[in-house]
Structure formats: structure tokens, C-alpha cells
Write a protein that holds these residues in place. Structure first.
Motif, PDB file in Angstrom:
ATOM      1  N   TRP A  72       0.821  -1.216   0.000  1.00  0.00           N
ATOM      2  CA  TRP A  72       0.000   0.000   0.000  1.00  0.00           C
ATOM      3  C   TRP A  72       0.854   1.265   0.000  1.00  0.00           C
ATOM      4  O   TRP A  72       1.898   1.306   0.644  1.00  0.00           O
ATOM      5  CB  TRP A  72      -0.903   0.034   1.233  1.00  0.00           C
ATOM      6  CG  TRP A  72      -1.993  -0.978   1.197  1.00  0.00           C
ATOM      7  CD1 TRP A  72      -1.952  -2.240   1.720  1.00  0.00           C
ATOM      8  CD2 TRP A  72      -3.271  -0.833   0.599  1.00  0.00           C
ATOM      9  NE1 TRP A  72      -3.136  -2.882   1.494  1.00  0.00           N
ATOM     10  CE2 TRP A  72      -3.972  -2.044   0.807  1.00  0.00           C
ATOM     11  CE3 TRP A  72      -3.901   0.192  -0.077  1.00  0.00           C
ATOM     12  CZ2 TRP A  72      -5.267  -2.239   0.345  1.00  0.00           C
ATOM     13  CZ3 TRP A  72      -5.197  -0.003  -0.540  1.00  0.00           C
ATOM     14  CH2 TRP A  72      -5.861  -1.208  -0.326  1.00  0.00           C
ATOM     15  N   ALA A  73       0.364   2.310  -0.705  1.00  0.00           N
ATOM     16  CA  ALA A  73       1.059   3.599  -0.738  1.00  0.00           C
ATOM     17  C   ALA A  73       0.043   4.737  -0.743  1.00  0.00           C
ATOM     18  O   ALA A  73      -1.072   4.598  -1.262  1.00  0.00           O
ATOM     19  CB  ALA A  73       1.953   3.706  -1.966  1.00  0.00           C
ATOM     20  N   LEU A  74       0.440   5.861  -0.167  1.00  0.00           N
ATOM     21  CA  LEU A  74      -0.362   7.071  -0.117  1.00  0.00           C
ATOM     22  C   LEU A  74       0.409   8.173  -0.816  1.00  0.00           C
ATOM     23  O   LEU A  74       1.618   8.326  -0.601  1.00  0.00           O
ATOM     24  CB  LEU A  74      -0.628   7.468   1.341  1.00  0.00           C
ATOM     25  CG  LEU A  74      -1.318   8.802   1.597  1.00  0.00           C
ATOM     26  CD1 LEU A  74      -2.763   8.747   1.114  1.00  0.00           C
ATOM     27  CD2 LEU A  74      -1.263   9.152   3.077  1.00  0.00           C
ATOM     28  N   GLY A  75      -0.268   8.951  -1.641  1.00  0.00           N
ATOM     29  CA  GLY A  75       0.381  10.059  -2.336  1.00  0.00           C
ATOM     30  C   GLY A  75      -0.395  11.351  -2.165  1.00  0.00           C
ATOM     31  O   GLY A  75      -1.626  11.351  -2.192  1.00  0.00           O
ATOM     32  N   ILE A  76       0.327  12.456  -1.982  1.00  0.00           N
ATOM     33  CA  ILE A  76      -0.260  13.790  -1.891  1.00  0.00           C
ATOM     34  C   ILE A  76       0.523  14.695  -2.841  1.00  0.00           C
ATOM     35  O   ILE A  76       1.756  14.747  -2.767  1.00  0.00           O
ATOM     36  CB  ILE A  76      -0.169  14.379  -0.461  1.00  0.00           C
ATOM     37  CG1 ILE A  76      -0.817  13.456   0.567  1.00  0.00           C
ATOM     38  CG2 ILE A  76      -0.742  15.787  -0.428  1.00  0.00           C
ATOM     39  CD1 ILE A  76      -2.313  13.415   0.539  1.00  0.00           C
ATOM     40  N   ASN A  77      -0.186  15.402  -3.722  1.00  0.00           N
ATOM     41  CA  ASN A  77       0.440  16.353  -4.634  1.00  0.00           C
ATOM     42  C   ASN A  77      -0.188  17.726  -4.432  1.00  0.00           C
ATOM     43  O   ASN A  77      -1.402  17.830  -4.267  1.00  0.00           O
ATOM     44  CB  ASN A  77       0.238  15.954  -6.097  1.00  0.00           C
ATOM     45  CG  ASN A  77       0.977  14.701  -6.484  1.00  0.00           C
ATOM     46  OD1 ASN A  77       1.743  14.149  -5.718  1.00  0.00           O
ATOM     47  ND2 ASN A  77       0.724  14.235  -7.690  1.00  0.00           N
ATOM     48  N   VAL A  78       0.630  18.772  -4.465  1.00  0.00           N
ATOM     49  CA  VAL A  78       0.148  20.151  -4.430  1.00  0.00           C
ATOM     50  C   VAL A  78       0.915  20.950  -5.477  1.00  0.00           C
ATOM     51  O   VAL A  78       2.109  20.734  -5.673  1.00  0.00           O
ATOM     52  CB  VAL A  78       0.287  20.808  -3.032  1.00  0.00           C
ATOM     53  CG1 VAL A  78      -0.640  20.157  -2.038  1.00  0.00           C
ATOM     54  CG2 VAL A  78       1.714  20.774  -2.545  1.00  0.00           C
ATOM     55  N   GLY A  79       0.210  21.841  -6.159  1.00  0.00           N
ATOM     56  CA  GLY A  79       0.871  22.610  -7.191  1.00  0.00           C
ATOM     57  C   GLY A  79       0.037  23.784  -7.657  1.00  0.00           C
ATOM     58  O   GLY A  79      -1.046  24.053  -7.132  1.00  0.00           O
ATOM     59  N   VAL A  80       0.551  24.467  -8.644  1.00  0.00           N
ATOM     60  CA  VAL A  80      -0.142  25.594  -9.265  1.00  0.00           C
ATOM     61  C   VAL A  80      -0.114  25.403 -10.768  1.00  0.00           C
ATOM     62  O   VAL A  80       0.709  24.668 -11.301  1.00  0.00           O
ATOM     63  CB  VAL A  80       0.500  26.956  -8.888  1.00  0.00           C
ATOM     64  CG1 VAL A  80       0.367  27.231  -7.397  1.00  0.00           C
ATOM     65  CG2 VAL A  80       1.946  27.021  -9.326  1.00  0.00           C
ATOM     66  N   THR A  81      -1.043  26.076 -11.437  1.00  0.00           N
ATOM     67  CA  THR A  81      -1.057  26.114 -12.895  1.00  0.00           C
ATOM     68  C   THR A  81      -1.135  27.571 -13.314  1.00  0.00           C
ATOM     69  O   THR A  81      -1.937  28.329 -12.770  1.00  0.00           O
ATOM     70  CB  THR A  81      -2.254  25.331 -13.461  1.00  0.00           C
ATOM     71  OG1 THR A  81      -2.112  23.953 -13.105  1.00  0.00           O
ATOM     72  CG2 THR A  81      -2.319  25.442 -14.972  1.00  0.00           C
ATOM     73  N   ALA A  82      -0.298  27.942 -14.276  1.00  0.00           N
ATOM     74  CA  ALA A  82      -0.273  29.329 -14.751  1.00  0.00           C
ATOM     75  C   ALA A  82      -0.124  29.338 -16.265  1.00  0.00           C
ATOM     76  O   ALA A  82       0.615  28.529 -16.834  1.00  0.00           O
ATOM     77  CB  ALA A  82       0.887  30.086 -14.117  1.00  0.00           C
ATOM     78  N   ALA A  83      -0.836  30.244 -16.915  1.00  0.00           N
ATOM     79  CA  ALA A  83      -0.712  30.407 -18.360  1.00  0.00           C
ATOM     80  C   ALA A  83       0.640  31.033 -18.676  1.00  0.00           C
ATOM     81  O   ALA A  83       1.115  31.901 -17.948  1.00  0.00           O
ATOM     82  CB  ALA A  83      -1.835  31.286 -18.891  1.00  0.00           C
ATOM     83  N   ILE A  84       1.266  30.567 -19.744  1.00  0.00           N
ATOM     84  CA  ILE A  84       2.534  31.175 -20.151  1.00  0.00           C
ATOM     85  C   ILE A  84       2.349  32.008 -21.419  1.00  0.00           C
ATOM     86  O   ILE A  84       3.288  32.613 -21.894  1.00  0.00           O
ATOM     87  CB  ILE A  84       3.664  30.130 -20.315  1.00  0.00           C
ATOM     88  CG1 ILE A  84       3.265  29.012 -21.267  1.00  0.00           C
ATOM     89  CG2 ILE A  84       4.025  29.560 -18.964  1.00  0.00           C
ATOM     90  CD1 ILE A  84       4.368  28.010 -21.519  1.00  0.00           C
ATOM     91  N   ASP A  85       1.141  32.036 -21.931  1.00  0.00           N
ATOM     92  CA  ASP A  85       0.751  32.980 -22.969  1.00  0.00           C
ATOM     93  C   ASP A  85      -0.677  33.411 -22.624  1.00  0.00           C
ATOM     94  O   ASP A  85      -1.303  32.866 -21.730  1.00  0.00           O
ATOM     95  CB  ASP A  85       0.842  32.366 -24.368  1.00  0.00           C
ATOM     96  CG  ASP A  85      -0.131  31.221 -24.583  1.00  0.00           C
ATOM     97  OD1 ASP A  85      -0.682  30.694 -23.599  1.00  0.00           O
ATOM     98  OD2 ASP A  85      -0.323  30.825 -25.746  1.00  0.00           O
ATOM     99  N   ASN A  86      -1.198  34.404 -23.254  1.00  0.00           N
ATOM    100  CA  ASN A  86      -2.564  34.870 -22.979  1.00  0.00           C
ATOM    101  C   ASN A  86      -2.807  35.100 -21.490  1.00  0.00           C
ATOM    102  O   ASN A  86      -3.822  34.685 -20.942  1.00  0.00           O
ATOM    103  CB  ASN A  86      -3.599  33.869 -23.516  1.00  0.00           C
ATOM    104  CG  ASN A  86      -3.457  33.654 -25.002  1.00  0.00           C
ATOM    105  OD1 ASN A  86      -3.161  34.590 -25.742  1.00  0.00           O
ATOM    106  ND2 ASN A  86      -3.649  32.428 -25.434  1.00  0.00           N
ATOM    107  N   ARG A  87      -1.886  35.766 -20.807  1.00  0.00           N
ATOM    108  CA  ARG A  87      -1.997  35.956 -19.356  1.00  0.00           C
ATOM    109  C   ARG A  87      -3.295  36.629 -18.941  1.00  0.00           C
ATOM    110  O   ARG A  87      -3.776  36.400 -17.848  1.00  0.00           O
ATOM    111  CB  ARG A  87      -0.812  36.752 -18.820  1.00  0.00           C
ATOM    112  CG  ARG A  87       0.501  36.038 -18.815  1.00  0.00           C
ATOM    113  CD  ARG A  87       0.561  34.883 -17.879  1.00  0.00           C
ATOM    114  NE  ARG A  87       0.427  35.326 -16.495  1.00  0.00           N
ATOM    115  CZ  ARG A  87       0.155  34.533 -15.490  1.00  0.00           C
ATOM    116  NH1 ARG A  87      -0.025  33.257 -15.690  1.00  0.00           N
ATOM    117  NH2 ARG A  87       0.049  34.996 -14.270  1.00  0.00           N
TER     118      ARG A  87
END
Length: 169
Positions: A72-87
Motif C-alpha cells: 500500500w502507498a499514499l500520495g499527496i500532490n500540491v501545485g499551481v497552474t499558470a498560463a505562459i501565454d494569454n496571461r
């Protein structure tokens, strides 16, 4: 592949945008300290017209994994998403995911099943969904992923699926 419908009985199905990226393992976990990595993905706006964001997105993510047992394994991900064109057209978002996976050992050590909840939140989006799937370690450095997902909020696609291929370099 994605299917989306709205309250007016209109629906769209087709390929969504394509994500390409890589993961760098920073350090191994031990005890309560997780194995930690950084993922960097680039979304290419190549999806069907109604399903594409029409912009390039950059998504850095911190990934934390805990081995709960040999299976068994547990995973946690945290992040951001940002446009690199059409800001001006894209609001930056915060992303999260939590998954629980199990290797099918002792029967097949190369197969793993998982369930995952995930979300994306920002000024103009509140997406919450769940998926589940199977991963197959074809060779020590090649993994195939197959999953199905369902959305729980208006901003999430109703249903969808994904096929992924990963290479360890």
C-alpha cells in the motif's frame, strides 16, 4: 478523452489538451518522512475546439509519497497552474491530489491499482473530481497507465478517461 454536458442538454466529447512533462526525485522517504519529488508539466492546447483551453499552461507540482506497507502507498500532490501565454485570459489556479494505491503482489508485482481525489481552484474555477485506474510496469523504466474519472462540480468534466506512458531516464 473527455465528455462534458451542461444544464441545457448540450454536450461535447473528444480529445482534451495534451500534457507533457517530467518528474525529478529529490529524496527517498523514511518513516513518517515522505519520498519527495517535483513534477513539471506543460499543457499543449491541441484538444478539440470545445475542450481546449487554447493556451499553454505550466504546472509545477510537489509530490509526496509514503509507503504504508509492502503493498500500500499514499500520495499527496500540491501545485499551481499558470498560463505562459494569454496571461489576461487565464486565472492562475491551485491544484491538489490525494491517492491511495495497492500493488497486486504477491500475484503480479508489476500491476498497481489506485483511487484518487483531485481538484483545481482559482478565481474562475472550482473543479473536484475522482479517478481510478491501473498502472503496469512493463519494464523497469517503462510504465503504462489507464484510468477513468468522474467529476463532482460544474467545472469538472462529467466523465473521462486517460492513457499514459512514462519513461524513467
Amino acid at each position: 478523452f473527455t465528455h462534458v454536458s451542461d444544464d441545457s442538454d448540450l454536450s461535447e466529447s473528444g480529445m482534451s489538451d495534451l500534457d507533457v512533462g517530467f518528474k525529478v526525485h529529490l529524496f527517498a522517504g523514511s518513516g513518517l518522512c515522505p519520498s519527495t519529488g517535483v513534477l513539471l508539466a506543460l499543457t499543449l492546447p491541441v484538444g478539440a475546439d470545445a475542450l481546449s483551453g487554447d493556451t499553454y499552461l505550466l504546472s509545477p507540482t510537489l509530490a509526496f509519497d509514503w509507503e504504508l506497507s509492502s503493498a500500500w502507498a499514499l500520495g499527496i500532490n500540491v501545485g499551481v497552474t499558470a498560463a505562459i501565454d494569454n496571461r489576461d485570459e487565464q486565472t492562475d489556479t491551485f491544484r491538489w491530489a490525494a491517492s491511495l494505491g495497492r500493488t497486486l503482489a504477491p500475484f503480479v508485482n508489476t500491476l498497481r491499482v489506485y483511487v484518487e481525489g483531485f481538484g483545481e481552484h482559482g478565481e474562475n474555477v472550482n473543479l473536484v473530481a475522482m479517478d481510478g485506474g491501473v498502472t503496469w510496469l512493463i519494464a523497469p523504466s517503462i510504465q503504462l497507465d489507464l484510468s477513468a474519472r468522474a467529476g463532482f462540480t460544474n467545472d469538472a468534466p462529467d466523465v473521462g478517461g486517460a492513457l499514459g506512458l512514462s519513461f524513467k531516464i
